[in-house]
Design a protein around this motif. Structure first.
Motif, mmCIF file in Angstrom:
data_model
loop_
_atom_site.group_PDB
_atom_site.id
_atom_site.type_symbol
_atom_site.label_atom_id
_atom_site.label_comp_id
_atom_site.label_asym_id
_atom_site.label_seq_id
_atom_site.Cartn_x
_atom_site.Cartn_y
_atom_site.Cartn_z
ATOM 1 N N TYR A 79 17.805 0.644 16.114
ATOM 2 C CA TYR A 79 17.070 1.586 15.259
ATOM 3 C C TYR A 79 15.683 1.888 15.831
ATOM 4 O O TYR A 79 14.726 2.111 15.083
ATOM 5 C CB TYR A 79 16.956 1.017 13.838
ATOM 6 N N ALA A 127 2.199 9.003 9.157
ATOM 7 C CA ALA A 127 1.318 8.025 8.488
ATOM 8 C C ALA A 127 1.955 6.647 8.571
ATOM 9 O O ALA A 127 1.737 5.817 7.698
ATOM 10 C CB ALA A 127 1.073 8.427 7.040
ATOM 11 N N GLY A 165 -3.290 3.910 3.878
ATOM 12 C CA GLY A 165 -2.979 2.821 2.933
ATOM 13 C C GLY A 165 -4.206 2.190 2.291
ATOM 14 O O GLY A 165 -4.088 1.208 1.565
ATOM 15 N N ASP A 181 17.582 7.661 7.007
ATOM 16 C CA ASP A 181 17.307 6.232 7.120
ATOM 17 C C ASP A 181 18.580 5.544 7.620
ATOM 18 O O ASP A 181 19.361 5.001 6.826
ATOM 19 C CB ASP A 181 16.858 5.658 5.753
ATOM 20 N N ASN A 214 0.820 -1.217 0.000
ATOM 21 C CA ASN A 214 0.000 0.000 0.000
ATOM 22 C C ASN A 214 0.857 1.271 0.000
ATOM 23 O O ASN A 214 0.373 2.344 0.372
ATOM 24 C CB ASN A 214 -0.943 -0.022 1.211
ATOM 25 N N ARG A 234 3.203 4.567 12.141
ATOM 26 C CA ARG A 234 2.594 3.956 13.327
ATOM 27 C C ARG A 234 2.485 5.023 14.401
ATOM 28 O O ARG A 234 3.425 5.814 14.600
ATOM 29 C CB ARG A 234 3.443 2.784 13.840
ATOM 30 N N ASP A 257 -2.389 10.291 10.614
ATOM 31 C CA ASP A 257 -3.259 9.190 10.190
ATOM 32 C C ASP A 257 -3.269 8.101 11.250
ATOM 33 O O ASP A 257 -4.186 7.293 11.290
ATOM 34 C CB ASP A 257 -2.753 8.608 8.857
ATOM 35 N N GLY A 316 11.937 3.638 2.686
ATOM 36 C CA GLY A 316 11.690 2.291 2.167
ATOM 37 C C GLY A 316 10.674 2.366 1.041
ATOM 38 O O GLY A 316 10.742 3.252 0.182
ATOM 39 N N ASN A 317 9.711 1.446 1.061
ATOM 40 C CA ASN A 317 8.713 1.415 -0.017
ATOM 41 C C ASN A 317 7.913 2.708 -0.116
ATOM 42 O O ASN A 317 7.696 3.231 -1.202
ATOM 43 C CB ASN A 317 7.776 0.216 0.188
ATOM 44 N N VAL A 318 7.489 3.243 1.026
ATOM 45 C CA VAL A 318 6.728 4.506 0.989
ATOM 46 C C VAL A 318 7.673 5.674 0.734
ATOM 47 O O VAL A 318 7.486 6.462 -0.209
ATOM 48 C CB VAL A 318 5.961 4.738 2.318
HETATM 49 N N1 LIG Z 1 -0.970 4.431 7.667
HETATM 50 C C1 LIG Z 1 -1.025 3.374 6.904
HETATM 51 O O1 LIG Z 1 -2.088 2.989 6.429
HETATM 52 C C2 LIG Z 1 0.239 2.631 6.567
HETATM 53 C C3 LIG Z 1 0.346 1.987 5.320
HETATM 54 C C4 LIG Z 1 1.555 1.357 4.992
HETATM 55 C C5 LIG Z 1 2.594 1.320 5.913
HETATM 56 N N2 LIG Z 1 2.437 1.901 7.126
HETATM 57 C C6 LIG Z 1 3.546 1.896 8.103
HETATM 58 O O2 LIG Z 1 4.627 2.592 7.511
HETATM 59 C C7 LIG Z 1 5.817 1.854 7.688
HETATM 60 C C8 LIG Z 1 6.720 2.092 6.494
HETATM 61 O O3 LIG Z 1 6.147 1.483 5.356
HETATM 62 P P1 LIG Z 1 7.068 0.976 4.154
HETATM 63 O O4 LIG Z 1 6.193 0.160 3.287
HETATM 64 O O5 LIG Z 1 7.815 2.109 3.560
HETATM 65 O O6 LIG Z 1 8.076 0.034 4.940
HETATM 66 P P2 LIG Z 1 9.550 -0.360 4.498
HETATM 67 O O7 LIG Z 1 9.952 -1.474 5.404
HETATM 68 O O8 LIG Z 1 9.603 -0.586 3.039
HETATM 69 O O9 LIG Z 1 10.439 0.930 4.817
HETATM 70 C C9 LIG Z 1 10.740 1.354 6.112
HETATM 71 C C10 LIG Z 1 12.061 2.119 6.066
HETATM 72 O O10 LIG Z 1 12.282 2.694 7.357
HETATM 73 C C11 LIG Z 1 13.670 2.560 7.630
HETATM 74 N N3 LIG Z 1 13.943 2.664 9.060
HETATM 75 C C12 LIG Z 1 13.971 1.689 9.993
HETATM 76 N N4 LIG Z 1 14.306 2.204 11.190
HETATM 77 C C13 LIG Z 1 14.515 3.520 11.013
HETATM 78 C C14 LIG Z 1 14.881 4.580 11.889
HETATM 79 N N5 LIG Z 1 15.140 4.376 13.183
HETATM 80 N N6 LIG Z 1 14.982 5.829 11.368
HETATM 81 C C15 LIG Z 1 14.745 6.060 10.061
HETATM 82 N N7 LIG Z 1 14.416 5.085 9.169
HETATM 83 C C16 LIG Z 1 14.290 3.832 9.658
HETATM 84 C C17 LIG Z 1 14.044 1.208 7.054
HETATM 85 O O11 LIG Z 1 15.443 1.100 6.858
HETATM 86 C C18 LIG Z 1 13.254 1.211 5.753
HETATM 87 O O12 LIG Z 1 14.011 1.747 4.691
HETATM 88 C C19 LIG Z 1 5.370 0.387 7.844
HETATM 89 O O13 LIG Z 1 6.259 -0.336 8.659
HETATM 90 C C20 LIG Z 1 4.023 0.500 8.474
HETATM 91 O O14 LIG Z 1 4.136 0.403 9.875
HETATM 92 C C21 LIG Z 1 1.293 2.570 7.464
#
Ligand SMILES: NC(=O)c1ccc[n+]([C@@H]2O[C@H](COP(=O)([O-])OP(=O)(O)OC[C@H]3O[C@@H](n4cnc5c(N)ncnc54)[C@H](O)[C@@H]3O)[C@@H](O)[C@H]2O)c1
Ligand SMILES: O=C(O)[C@H](O)[C@H](O)COP(=O)(O)O
Length: 378
Positions: free
Chosen positions: A183, A206, A257, A146, A91, A208, A232, A125-127
């Motif tokens: 981290y 957006a 998401g 990051d 998402n 956690r 969010d 990361g992905n977002v």
């Molecule tokens: N609100 C929503 O509906 C919604 C939707 C999708 C994801 N999320 C949350 O967003 C988070 C991120 O999503 P994603 O898909 O990009 O996950 P992801 O795992 O692809 O990316 C997370 C990134 O955060 C980095 N990271 C880890 N610890 C860190 C720190 N201490 N400081 C800075 N960066 C750090 C990681 O290295 C990684 O690159 C998810 O884990 C999920 O909890 C929320």
């Protein structure tokens, strides 16, 4: 084979019934007894998956159709010999489009252009990486933080969180929730960090709820710190801190998401993972599942400026609707989850086909994620 799925998981019945008998149940909480004769469990982020839920049950596989996995005790699953899969990135586009919808709304309200602002992205990361790419397409300067990626030696100019707090006009959090470890992200935005933000900064969470210290944020907002806030996610969901909601500029019920595409990708990812686990891998093409969107196509004359982009973005998704819905029911117990369960269908920008008579507009809209094509008008 019996498969228990969260009832808030589009296409789960359709897909999983290809391989077994499906029962859909609420995820918070799962009704007592529902797990007794199930072989596999497919959840969303509202279900805590741990020994207390699964010890002594016959479950052999757990899938979560979500990007975040902090609700799952993966170490316990592993030692119990239970297979597991998340849905990384399912998402990410939805969250990016939520952030754009919110920022373009604030830009209009407060009379600034996004291109005049520097956006600090925490968690790339992905977002975060998709957000960076789309902002750069618009010519917006981004700063990245990051530490795990920086420590791995990933390419990119990674800065410290303190540097982002000092320099960014907009600070947006996209990290997982880590309660401890090197981290740790629990209260990453704490009182000291929030106090250090420049006057007028826009703070976005957006990812956690507990990544931002909600009590500290409320204290700072009550003390008159000049801060615009987009939340969010909330500490202690589904309980909502109504006093904090009153103070934020945009507040929504953990739905960033929630595009249909994002949820459907989550379901297909765990379906594919489970069938691979069973040794009979199935692939699913997302476009065979999704219905036609409400608005399918439009023609755009001339150049693409921020005002036009805002109109297109808000045609597909306007965050103000979700903000208003949450404010209407905020004080009523149970309504936070009801809003999420009965979420109105929302699509991604790619669902809108835009025919442009300006080649640059077509190219930029395409790079932003719309289904845009250049078609000169004769
Ligand atoms: N609100 C929503 O509906 C919604 C939707 C999708 C994801 N999320 C949350 O967003 C988070 C991120 O999503 P994603 O898909 O990009 O996950 P992801 O795992 O692809 O990316 C997370 C990134 O955060 C980095 N990271 C880890 N610890 C860190 C720190 N201490 N400081 C800075 N960066 C750090 C990681 O290295 C990684 O690159 C998810 O884990 C999920 O909890 C929320
Ligand atoms: O981590 C995620 O993927 C999101 O937070 C997820 O979309 C939240 O929705 P839920 O699983 O609670 O329905």
């Amino acid at each position: 084979m019996k498969i228990l799925v969260d009832e808030n998981m589009p296409y789960a019945r359709e897909l999983f019934s290809r391989i077994g008998e499906v029962t859909a149940v609420p995820g918070r909480p799962i009704p007592p007894g529902a797990l007794n004769d199930a072989d596999a469990l497919m959840v969303r982020s509202v279900t805590k998956v741990n020994a207390a839920l699964l010890d002594g049950k016959r479950i052999k596989f757990v899938g979560t159709a979500t990007a975040g996995t902090d609700h799952v005790d993966e170490a316990w699953l592993e030692q119990a010999g239970i297979g597991f899969s998340g849905a990384p990135g399912c998402n990410a586009i939805a969250v990016v489009e939520y952030v754009f919808s919110a920022l373009l709304m604030l830009a209009e309200r407060d009379g600034f252009s996004l291109r005049e602002r520097t956006v600090g992205i925490v968690g790339v990361g992905n977002v975060g990486s998709r957000l960076q790419a789309r902002l750069e397409t618009l010519g917006v300067r981004t700063l990245l933080c990051d530490p795990p990626r920086a420590d791995r030696g990933d390419e990119g100019d990674f800065l410290t969180l303190d540097a982002l707090a000092r320099e960014a006009d907009i600070l947006t959090f996209h990290t997982p929730l880590y309660k401890d470890g090197p981290y740790k992200t629990l209260h990453l935005a704490d009182d000291a960090l929030i106090s250090a933000l420049k006057p007028g900064t826009i703070l976005i969470n957006a990812c956690r709820g507990p990544v931002v210290d909600n009590a500290a944020l409320l204290k700072r907002l009550n003390a008159g710190q000049r801060l615009s806030t987009i939340l969010d996610v909330w500490e202690a969901e589904p309980d909502l801190n109504v006093a904090l909601l009153d103070k934020v500029d945009i507040g929504t019920a953990h739905i960033a998401g929630y595009t249909l595409e994002g949820k459907a990708r989550g379901t297909t990812q765990v379906f594919e993972a489970y069938t691979a686990f069973l040794g009979t891998p199935h692939q699913v093409a997302l476009d065979t599942l999704l219905p036609s969107p409400e608005v399918v196509r439009l023609a755009l004359h001339g150049a693409l400026d921020e005002t036009t982009l805002k109109r297109l973005v808000h045609l597909v998704y306007d965050v103000r609707r979700d903000d208003a819905l949450l404010r209407h029911v905020a004080a009523q117990p149970g309504e936070f989850d009801k809003l999420r369960k009965h979420y109105r269908e929302r699509r991604e920008w790619s669902s809108l086909y835009v025919q442009c008579d300006d080649a640059d507009a077509a190219q930029r809209l395409h790079r932003l994620g719309f289904s845009a094509v250049y078609h000169p008008i004769r």
